[in-house]
Write a protein that holds these residues in place. Structure first.
Motif, PDB file in Angstrom:
ATOM      1  N   VAL A 135       0.851  -1.191   0.000  1.00 21.02           N
ATOM      2  CA  VAL A 135       0.000   0.000   0.000  1.00 21.02           C
ATOM      3  C   VAL A 135       0.882   1.234   0.000  1.00 21.02           C
ATOM      4  CG1 VAL A 135      -1.784   1.282   1.245  1.00 21.02           C
ATOM      5  CG2 VAL A 135      -1.818  -1.227   1.255  1.00 21.02           C
ATOM      6  N   MET A 136       0.614   2.148  -0.924  1.00 17.24           N
ATOM      7  CA  MET A 136       1.364   3.404  -0.971  1.00 17.24           C
ATOM      8  C   MET A 136       1.007   4.259   0.247  1.00 17.24           C
ATOM      9  SD  MET A 136       1.269   4.367  -5.048  1.00 17.24           S
ATOM     10  CE  MET A 136      -0.522   4.258  -5.209  1.00 17.24           C
ATOM     11  N   ARG A 137       2.020   4.748   0.927  1.00 19.24           N
ATOM     12  CA  ARG A 137       1.809   5.521   2.147  1.00 19.24           C
ATOM     13  C   ARG A 137       1.788   7.026   1.898  1.00 19.24           C
ATOM     14  NH1 ARG A 137       5.642   4.486   6.792  1.00 19.24           N
ATOM     15  NH2 ARG A 137       3.918   5.488   7.908  1.00 19.24           N
ATOM     16  N   ALA A 138       2.189   7.476   0.727  1.00 18.17           N
ATOM     17  CA  ALA A 138       2.193   8.904   0.421  1.00 18.17           C
ATOM     18  C   ALA A 138       1.977   9.080  -1.081  1.00 18.17           C
ATOM     19  CB  ALA A 138       3.511   9.557   0.846  1.00 18.17           C
ATOM     20  N   PRO A 139       1.303  10.138  -1.493  1.00 20.53           N
ATOM     21  CA  PRO A 139       1.026  10.332  -2.921  1.00 20.53           C
ATOM     22  C   PRO A 139       2.125  11.112  -3.640  1.00 20.53           C
ATOM     23  CG  PRO A 139      -0.216  11.920  -1.654  1.00 20.53           C
ATOM     24  CD  PRO A 139       0.548  11.094  -0.653  1.00 20.53           C
ATOM     25  N   TYR A 140       3.359  10.811  -3.299  1.00 20.92           N
ATOM     26  CA  TYR A 140       4.492  11.481  -3.936  1.00 20.92           C
ATOM     27  C   TYR A 140       5.755  10.677  -3.668  1.00 20.92           C
ATOM     28  CZ  TYR A 140       4.846  13.160   0.892  1.00 20.92           C
ATOM     29  OH  TYR A 140       4.904  13.234   2.264  1.00 20.92           O
ATOM     30  N   GLY A 141       6.802  10.978  -4.434  1.00 18.87           N
ATOM     31  CA  GLY A 141       8.091  10.331  -4.248  1.00 18.87           C
ATOM     32  C   GLY A 141       9.172  11.110  -4.959  1.00 18.87           C
ATOM     33  N   VAL A 142      10.382  10.549  -4.998  1.00 18.83           N
ATOM     34  CA  VAL A 142      11.544  11.243  -5.551  1.00 18.83           C
ATOM     35  C   VAL A 142      12.387  10.261  -6.348  1.00 18.83           C
ATOM     36  CG1 VAL A 142      13.637  12.558  -4.999  1.00 18.83           C
ATOM     37  CG2 VAL A 142      11.582  12.834  -3.579  1.00 18.83           C
ATOM     38  N   VAL A 143      12.889  10.700  -7.493  1.00 21.98           N
ATOM     39  CA  VAL A 143      13.899   9.947  -8.244  1.00 21.98           C
ATOM     40  C   VAL A 143      15.153  10.814  -8.291  1.00 21.98           C
ATOM     41  CG1 VAL A 143      13.023  10.794 -10.465  1.00 21.98           C
ATOM     42  CG2 VAL A 143      14.440   8.743 -10.398  1.00 21.98           C
ATOM     43  N   SER A 144      16.336  10.212  -8.114  1.00 12.98           N
ATOM     44  CA  SER A 144      17.528  11.045  -7.979  1.00 12.98           C
ATOM     45  C   SER A 144      18.782  10.319  -8.460  1.00 12.98           C
ATOM     46  CB  SER A 144      17.713  11.469  -6.514  1.00 12.98           C
ATOM     47  OG  SER A 144      17.912  10.342  -5.690  1.00 12.98           O
ATOM     48  N   THR A 145      19.843  11.086  -8.600  1.00 11.03           N
ATOM     49  CA  THR A 145      21.177  10.554  -8.883  1.00 11.03           C
ATOM     50  C   THR A 145      22.171  11.303  -8.004  1.00 11.03           C
ATOM     51  OG1 THR A 145      22.779  10.033 -10.631  1.00 11.03           O
ATOM     52  CG2 THR A 145      21.643  12.141 -10.813  1.00 11.03           C
ATOM     53  N   ARG A 146      23.195  10.604  -7.546  1.00 11.76           N
ATOM     54  CA  ARG A 146      24.192  11.235  -6.658  1.00 11.76           C
ATOM     55  C   ARG A 146      25.416  10.329  -6.537  1.00 11.76           C
ATOM     56  NH1 ARG A 146      19.810  10.081  -3.390  1.00 11.76           N
ATOM     57  NH2 ARG A 146      19.362  12.275  -3.028  1.00 11.76           N
ATOM     58  N   HIS A 147      26.452  10.855  -5.933  1.00 12.21           N
ATOM     59  CA  HIS A 147      27.664  10.102  -5.581  1.00 12.21           C
ATOM     60  C   HIS A 147      28.356   9.489  -6.804  1.00 12.21           C
ATOM     61  CE1 HIS A 147      26.231  10.805  -1.646  1.00 12.21           C
ATOM     62  NE2 HIS A 147      25.381   9.801  -1.591  1.00 12.21           N
ATOM     63  N   ALA A 148      28.167  10.076  -7.985  1.00 11.72           N
ATOM     64  CA  ALA A 148      28.811   9.570  -9.210  1.00 11.72           C
ATOM     65  C   ALA A 148      28.509   8.090  -9.435  1.00 11.72           C
ATOM     66  CB  ALA A 148      30.321   9.807  -9.162  1.00 11.72           C
ATOM     67  N   ARG A 149      27.261   7.681  -9.154  1.00 14.46           N
ATOM     68  CA  ARG A 149      26.915   6.273  -9.213  1.00 14.46           C
ATOM     69  C   ARG A 149      26.009   5.913 -10.393  1.00 14.46           C
ATOM     70  NH1 ARG A 149      27.203   3.941  -4.188  1.00 14.46           N
ATOM     71  NH2 ARG A 149      26.483   2.029  -5.159  1.00 14.46           N
ATOM     72  N   GLY A 150      25.427   6.866 -11.068  1.00 16.20           N
ATOM     73  CA  GLY A 150      24.596   6.546 -12.210  1.00 16.20           C
ATOM     74  C   GLY A 150      25.427   6.078 -13.393  1.00 16.20           C
ATOM     75  N   VAL A 151      24.771   5.434 -14.354  1.00 16.60           N
ATOM     76  CA  VAL A 151      25.481   4.894 -15.517  1.00 16.60           C
ATOM     77  C   VAL A 151      26.193   5.995 -16.300  1.00 16.60           C
ATOM     78  CG1 VAL A 151      25.136   3.729 -17.732  1.00 16.60           C
ATOM     79  CG2 VAL A 151      23.967   2.877 -15.692  1.00 16.60           C
ATOM     80  N   LEU A 152      25.623   7.193 -16.348  1.00 15.82           N
ATOM     81  CA  LEU A 152      26.225   8.306 -17.103  1.00 15.82           C
ATOM     82  C   LEU A 152      26.892   9.342 -16.198  1.00 15.82           C
ATOM     83  CD1 LEU A 152      23.452   8.969 -19.794  1.00 15.82           C
ATOM     84  CD2 LEU A 152      25.448   7.461 -19.941  1.00 15.82           C
ATOM     85  N   ALA A 153      27.174   8.978 -14.958  1.00 13.69           N
ATOM     86  CA  ALA A 153      27.710   9.955 -14.008  1.00 13.69           C
ATOM     87  C   ALA A 153      29.046  10.534 -14.433  1.00 13.69           C
ATOM     88  CB  ALA A 153      27.840   9.315 -12.631  1.00 13.69           C
ATOM     89  N   HIS A 154      29.792   9.807 -15.265  1.00 12.40           N
ATOM     90  CA  HIS A 154      31.103  10.293 -15.718  1.00 12.40           C
ATOM     91  C   HIS A 154      30.978  11.216 -16.921  1.00 12.40           C
ATOM     92  CE1 HIS A 154      30.062   6.908 -18.230  1.00 12.40           C
ATOM     93  NE2 HIS A 154      30.997   7.237 -19.080  1.00 12.40           N
ATOM     94  N   ARG A 155      29.764  11.405 -17.430  1.00 10.29           N
ATOM     95  CA  ARG A 155      29.535  12.249 -18.598  1.00 10.29           C
ATOM     96  C   ARG A 155      29.168  13.659 -18.160  1.00 10.29           C
ATOM     97  NH1 ARG A 155      31.182   9.825 -23.444  1.00 10.29           N
ATOM     98  NH2 ARG A 155      30.654   7.603 -23.382  1.00 10.29           N
ATOM     99  N   LEU A 156      29.815  14.659 -18.769  1.00  8.62           N
ATOM    100  CA  LEU A 156      29.535  16.048 -18.456  1.00  8.62           C
ATOM    101  C   LEU A 156      28.054  16.342 -18.706  1.00  8.62           C
ATOM    102  CD1 LEU A 156      30.776  18.753 -17.599  1.00  8.62           C
ATOM    103  CD2 LEU A 156      31.081  19.285 -20.037  1.00  8.62           C
ATOM    104  N   GLY A 157      27.427  16.972 -17.713  1.00 11.10           N
ATOM    105  CA  GLY A 157      26.017  17.295 -17.812  1.00 11.10           C
ATOM    106  C   GLY A 157      25.129  16.328 -17.055  1.00 11.10           C
ATOM    107  N   PHE A 158      25.642  15.129 -16.787  1.00  9.05           N
ATOM    108  CA  PHE A 158      24.878  14.143 -16.029  1.00  9.05           C
ATOM    109  C   PHE A 158      25.483  13.896 -14.646  1.00  9.05           C
ATOM    110  CE2 PHE A 158      24.113  13.195 -20.494  1.00  9.05           C
ATOM    111  CZ  PHE A 158      22.729  13.129 -20.529  1.00  9.05           C
ATOM    112  N   ASP A 159      26.597  14.556 -14.339  1.00  4.34           N
ATOM    113  CA  ASP A 159      27.252  14.366 -13.066  1.00  4.34           C
ATOM    114  C   ASP A 159      26.592  15.225 -11.986  1.00  4.34           C
ATOM    115  OD1 ASP A 159      28.033  16.664 -14.354  1.00  4.34           O
ATOM    116  OD2 ASP A 159      30.095  16.606 -13.634  1.00  4.34           O
ATOM    117  N   GLY A 160      27.038  15.035 -10.746  1.00  7.09           N
ATOM    118  CA  GLY A 160      26.502  15.826  -9.647  1.00  7.09           C
ATOM    119  C   GLY A 160      25.357  15.126  -8.928  1.00  7.09           C
TER     120      GLY A 160
END
Length: 382
Positions: A135-160
């Protein structure tokens, strides 16, 4: 009709606060500060916060770490209010955990509820955790990237470090997440929700608590999106009484989870936990195959390794073993069948250990093995 929680409009549904809507007969485990771990997983010797008997159902609350992390201000009330959420629509347990619990710098971000002991479970057994309801407990959520961990984190513009608050909307009786796709313009994407738990695991046989980030033999951060209500996850028990836990709740995720997170948002889980004795496991399997699942007509083997190629190879080996064990196939024929008829998907590529899961369609097999283990697994495919 569309209902959503965004600035200036009514929420799609009210938040489900701790203790609300709980019947008196089912064991309930809230996500209060003394019943969670932040960024670490239970290990040998940890004291359980509750105990269930095999076959018993339990209701467990989870909270998301999003809105609580340092780059978001370490204040979930302020963070979500800045996105138009009323103060009484922020989960109180998230606020309390943030105020009273801290994680060490080397720990993962996830908040897990547990550990919960399973009476009589022993190393060598399989723990079968059926997801009865989420059961969903809240009608909202968050998607994020951080710590240079995303697949494109090493690409300029997708870092941070950056993320996006997402509202939940109901459209024609179905739930969707919605988010802007360009700043300053009324352009939005809407995607269907299919809630599942990113983390379901058993305690590790270690003297210290490991990070919540990498999955392993213990299960943990598997991030398999097919583990929606009706699915059963099978985990090799590592320590007496199993000491299982859940966390990392998701409303939606694409296979691969490429930016780093899914749509992270809190869930209440209703689970039924069973134990398959070691004798049945060894009689029914030629070798250990690690975590696997039965879900919606599919048997789901996993493969986990820091190297994606090795994770795929391990997943295929485990898939062969399951086809042999469940359907009395010859290993070479099972291998050929998998190439013709089964998909192998990247579960995740961002959590130190790469995850691959296979999808074996049980309806393809007219014959089923007669072992007790095969019966226990295949009866859970609905």
């Amino acid at each position: 009709m569309v209902t959503a929680i965004v600035q200036g409009s009514a929420p799609a549904f009210p938040v489900l606060q701790q203790g609300e809507g709980i019947g008196g007969e089912t064991l309930y485990v809230p996500a209060e500060p003394g019943k969670v771990l932040w960024g670490r997983l239970p290990c040998t010797g940890d004291v359980p916060i509750a105990t269930v008997a095999p076959g018993q159902q339990v209701v467990v609350d989870t909270v998301s770490h999003e809105g609580m992390l340092e780059d978001q201000g370490s204040d979930p009330l302020a963070y979500f209010r800045s996105h138009g959420v009323a103060a009484d629509q922020v989960l109180v347990d998230a606020i309390e955990i943030n105020a009273t619990r801290k994680r060490d710098a080397l720990a993962g971000p996830h908040i897990v509820t547990g550990p919960i002991a399973v009476a009589g479970a022993r190393p060598g057994d399989l723990l079968a955790i059926r997801i009865d309801d989420l059961v969903m407990r809240a009608p909202y959520g968050v998607v994020s990237t951080r710590h240079a961990r995303g697949v494109l984190a090493h690409r300029l513009g997708f870092d941070g470090n950056y993320g996006q608050f997402c509202a939940v909307e109901q459209r024609d009786g179905n739930w969707f997440g919605t988010m802007p796709i360009q700043a300053g313009k009324a352009l939005r994407a809407a995607f269907p929700l299919a809630p599942f738990l990113g983390i379901t695991g058993v305690a590790t046989d270690t003297d210290t608590r490991v990070s919540s980030v990498p999955p392993g033999l213990h299960g943990g951060n598997l991030d398999i999106r097919r583990l929606t209500p009706g699915a059963t996850l099978f985990l090799p028990v590592q320590v007496p009484e199993a000491l299982f836990y859940i966390g990392d709740p998701h409303f939606a995720q694409g296979n691969g989870e490429v930016a780093l997170t899914a749509l992270e948002a809190p869930l209440r889980a209703r689970l039924t936990v069973d134990v398959i004795p070691a004798a049945e496991v060894t009689a029914g399997l030629g070798r250990s195959v690690g975590p696997f699942a039965a879900a919606h007509g599919f048997v789901l083997p996993t493969g986990l390794d820091a190297d994606l190629n090795k994770a795929l190879e391990l997943c295929v080996r485990n898939a062969v073993e399951l086809v042999v064990s469940l359907f009395d196939a010859d290993p070479r024929q099972a291998y050929l069948y998998l190439s013709a008829a089964s998909d192998f998907n990247i579960s995740q590529a961002v959590d130190q250990v790469r995850g691959v899961h296979g999808e074996i369609r049980a309806a393809d097999f007219a014959h089923r093995a007669e072992t007790a283990l095969a019966r226990r697994i295949l009866e859970r495919l609905q």
